[in-house]
Write a protein that holds these residues in place. Sequence first.
Motif, mmCIF file in Angstrom:
data_model
loop_
_atom_site.group_PDB
_atom_site.id
_atom_site.type_symbol
_atom_site.label_atom_id
_atom_site.label_comp_id
_atom_site.label_asym_id
_atom_site.label_seq_id
_atom_site.Cartn_x
_atom_site.Cartn_y
_atom_site.Cartn_z
ATOM 1 N N GLY A 1 3.318 4.128 6.132
ATOM 2 C CA GLY A 1 3.825 3.630 4.856
ATOM 3 C C GLY A 1 3.574 4.663 3.779
ATOM 4 O O GLY A 1 2.562 5.371 3.812
ATOM 5 N N ILE A 2 4.498 4.764 2.837
ATOM 6 C CA ILE A 2 4.397 5.757 1.765
ATOM 7 C C ILE A 2 4.689 5.108 0.424
ATOM 8 O O ILE A 2 5.632 4.326 0.293
ATOM 9 N N ASP A 3 3.859 5.409 -0.552
ATOM 10 C CA ASP A 3 4.095 5.023 -1.944
ATOM 11 C C ASP A 3 4.117 6.299 -2.761
ATOM 12 O O ASP A 3 3.081 6.922 -3.012
ATOM 13 N N ASN A 4 5.316 6.699 -3.160
ATOM 14 C CA ASN A 4 5.490 7.937 -3.929
ATOM 15 C C ASN A 4 5.656 7.590 -5.415
ATOM 16 O O ASN A 4 6.756 7.624 -5.951
ATOM 17 N N GLU A 5 4.549 7.195 -6.040
ATOM 18 C CA GLU A 5 4.538 6.769 -7.448
ATOM 19 C C GLU A 5 5.482 5.581 -7.671
ATOM 20 O O GLU A 5 6.099 5.477 -8.723
ATOM 21 N N GLU A 6 5.560 4.685 -6.715
ATOM 22 C CA GLU A 6 6.468 3.539 -6.805
ATOM 23 C C GLU A 6 5.795 2.289 -7.368
ATOM 24 O O GLU A 6 6.454 1.424 -7.936
ATOM 25 N N PHE A 7 4.474 2.196 -7.209
ATOM 26 C CA PHE A 7 3.728 1.046 -7.713
ATOM 27 C C PHE A 7 3.081 1.350 -9.065
ATOM 28 O O PHE A 7 3.176 0.571 -10.010
ATOM 29 N N VAL A 8 2.426 2.489 -9.150
ATOM 30 C CA VAL A 8 1.784 2.928 -10.395
ATOM 31 C C VAL A 8 2.190 4.368 -10.656
ATOM 32 O O VAL A 8 2.087 5.221 -9.768
ATOM 33 N N ARG A 9 2.662 4.636 -11.849
ATOM 34 C CA ARG A 9 3.057 5.995 -12.206
ATOM 35 C C ARG A 9 1.851 6.935 -12.086
ATOM 36 O O ARG A 9 0.760 6.639 -12.585
ATOM 37 N N GLY A 10 2.056 8.037 -11.397
ATOM 38 C CA GLY A 10 0.979 9.010 -11.250
ATOM 39 C C GLY A 10 0.041 8.752 -10.077
ATOM 40 O O GLY A 10 -0.952 9.461 -9.920
ATOM 41 N N MET A 11 0.366 7.736 -9.217
ATOM 42 C CA MET A 11 -0.462 7.443 -8.044
ATOM 43 C C MET A 11 0.401 7.514 -6.788
ATOM 44 O O MET A 11 1.509 6.978 -6.756
ATOM 45 N N VAL A 12 -0.118 8.159 -5.756
ATOM 46 C CA VAL A 12 0.575 8.241 -4.469
ATOM 47 C C VAL A 12 -0.342 7.694 -3.381
ATOM 48 O O VAL A 12 -1.569 7.704 -3.524
ATOM 49 N N ALA A 13 0.271 7.193 -2.311
ATOM 50 C CA ALA A 13 -0.516 6.575 -1.240
ATOM 51 C C ALA A 13 0.190 6.718 0.096
ATOM 52 O O ALA A 13 1.420 6.824 0.168
ATOM 53 N N VAL A 14 -0.609 6.684 1.164
ATOM 54 C CA VAL A 14 -0.107 6.714 2.538
ATOM 55 C C VAL A 14 -0.914 5.699 3.340
ATOM 56 O O VAL A 14 -2.136 5.589 3.174
ATOM 57 N N GLY A 15 -0.237 4.936 4.218
ATOM 58 C CA GLY A 15 -0.919 3.948 5.039
ATOM 59 C C GLY A 15 -0.556 4.070 6.504
ATOM 60 O O GLY A 15 0.553 4.507 6.845
ATOM 61 N N VAL A 16 -1.495 3.680 7.378
ATOM 62 C CA VAL A 16 -1.256 3.650 8.822
ATOM 63 C C VAL A 16 -1.638 2.262 9.340
ATOM 64 O O VAL A 16 -2.458 1.565 8.735
ATOM 65 N N PRO A 17 -1.047 1.819 10.451
ATOM 66 C CA PRO A 17 -1.342 0.473 10.963
ATOM 67 C C PRO A 17 -2.686 0.387 11.669
ATOM 68 O O PRO A 17 -3.151 1.355 12.275
ATOM 69 N N VAL A 18 -3.297 -0.801 11.572
ATOM 70 C CA VAL A 18 -4.467 -1.146 12.387
ATOM 71 C C VAL A 18 -3.987 -2.242 13.328
ATOM 72 O O VAL A 18 -3.637 -3.333 12.885
ATOM 73 N N ARG A 19 -3.962 -1.947 14.618
ATOM 74 C CA ARG A 19 -3.346 -2.851 15.586
ATOM 75 C C ARG A 19 -4.397 -3.577 16.425
ATOM 76 O O ARG A 19 -5.456 -3.029 16.734
ATOM 77 N N ALA A 20 -4.062 -4.804 16.819
ATOM 78 C CA ALA A 20 -4.939 -5.597 17.675
ATOM 79 C C ALA A 20 -5.074 -4.932 19.035
ATOM 80 O O ALA A 20 -4.131 -4.319 19.541
ATOM 81 N N LEU A 21 -6.240 -5.071 19.628
ATOM 82 C CA LEU A 21 -6.482 -4.448 20.918
ATOM 83 C C LEU A 21 -5.740 -5.147 22.049
ATOM 84 O O LEU A 21 -5.342 -4.509 23.020
ATOM 85 N N ASP A 22 -5.535 -6.476 21.898
ATOM 86 C CA ASP A 22 -4.962 -7.226 23.016
ATOM 87 C C ASP A 22 -3.451 -7.105 23.121
ATOM 88 O O ASP A 22 -2.908 -6.885 24.198
ATOM 89 N N ASP A 23 -2.732 -7.230 21.974
ATOM 90 C CA ASP A 23 -1.271 -7.250 22.058
ATOM 91 C C ASP A 23 -0.583 -6.161 21.228
ATOM 92 O O ASP A 23 0.639 -6.089 21.195
ATOM 93 N N GLY A 24 -1.362 -5.319 20.563
ATOM 94 C CA GLY A 24 -0.777 -4.239 19.777
ATOM 95 C C GLY A 24 -0.148 -4.681 18.475
ATOM 96 O O GLY A 24 0.460 -3.870 17.767
ATOM 97 N N HIS A 25 -0.302 -5.977 18.131
ATOM 98 C CA HIS A 25 0.282 -6.484 16.889
ATOM 99 C C HIS A 25 -0.440 -5.871 15.685
ATOM 100 O O HIS A 25 -1.656 -5.735 15.695
ATOM 101 N N MET A 26 0.303 -5.506 14.647
ATOM 102 C CA MET A 26 -0.293 -4.906 13.466
ATOM 103 C C MET A 26 -1.018 -5.973 12.652
ATOM 104 O O MET A 26 -0.397 -6.865 12.091
ATOM 105 N N ARG A 27 -2.336 -5.891 12.570
ATOM 106 C CA ARG A 27 -3.137 -6.872 11.860
ATOM 107 C C ARG A 27 -3.403 -6.460 10.420
ATOM 108 O O ARG A 27 -3.603 -7.305 9.550
ATOM 109 N N ALA A 28 -3.470 -5.160 10.171
ATOM 110 C CA ALA A 28 -3.848 -4.675 8.844
ATOM 111 C C ALA A 28 -3.280 -3.277 8.642
ATOM 112 O O ALA A 28 -2.690 -2.688 9.557
ATOM 113 N N VAL A 29 -3.460 -2.765 7.430
ATOM 114 C CA VAL A 29 -3.067 -1.393 7.105
ATOM 115 C C VAL A 29 -4.261 -0.688 6.486
ATOM 116 O O VAL A 29 -4.959 -1.251 5.632
#
Length: 290
Positions: free
Chosen positions: A205-233
Amino acid sequence: MRESVTLDGGELRASDEARNLRALAVIERLAMAGQPYTLSQLATRLSIPKATLMRLIEALEICGYVSHVPDSRGSERGLSLGPRAARLALVTLANNNFTRAARSLLRALVDRVGETVNLTALDGDEILYIERVETSEPLRMQMHPGMRVPLHCTASGKLFLSQMPVADRRAVLSRLALKRMTPRTITDASLLEAELDRLAARGIGIDNEEFVRGMVAVGVPVRALDDGHMRAVLAVHGPTARVTLEQLLAMVPTLRETATALAPLLDWQRASKEEALAKQADAREQRRAV
């Protein structure tokens, strides 16, 4: 000590004791779903009679543990977790080993990347901050666990949207107000869908100053061990006065390492049922006292 089990239909029919846990089974199933369920779908998955489930849902909705939202087809009202369920999750996490273990991993990550990191989850049509560790740099954005931010303009929100089946994603986008937060916020649904397709292919996931002017962010998934479902970022963000989006993107491999280490801590399917029931009992006592 009894072995902890998932509260599915087979266990719910086993005994009177198990039937008393039906409310918790509903909350657990909705928490694992990642999308709204219709009443019929939930009844089938839990093997609970529809009339019984309907009465249970009404009681849970009154207490704020369940909410009704439009489902992916728009023809029925779907069932999702309510705000009180999110508060219960935060309280539960704050009172077990999760906080200490997660904060230790996040602190080590902050020491490596030098910027603030967040652990977030999908809560209805918003992003919920579960945990956060700040950088020691003086210039930073003040936020805290329990806060909610939009889906359409944050790295975590866009990552969750990108991982949804297309029909579910469009259903969510159809009910979101694509509010312009900065000049870079994507407010056109078709352009946002194209962006989400690109992010889905990259798995970030990418936030290129889209939420707050002058702030950028990058996110990766945290997946469950059993089924690979994305539980968090797991996301990192910083001010453009100090870090560029390209520099944050270079941190993705490091973020993925920590996300893998966090996965066992976020196996909510195996969380303590006894502790959750105790929290529910406390809430009932508080309501009676009022």
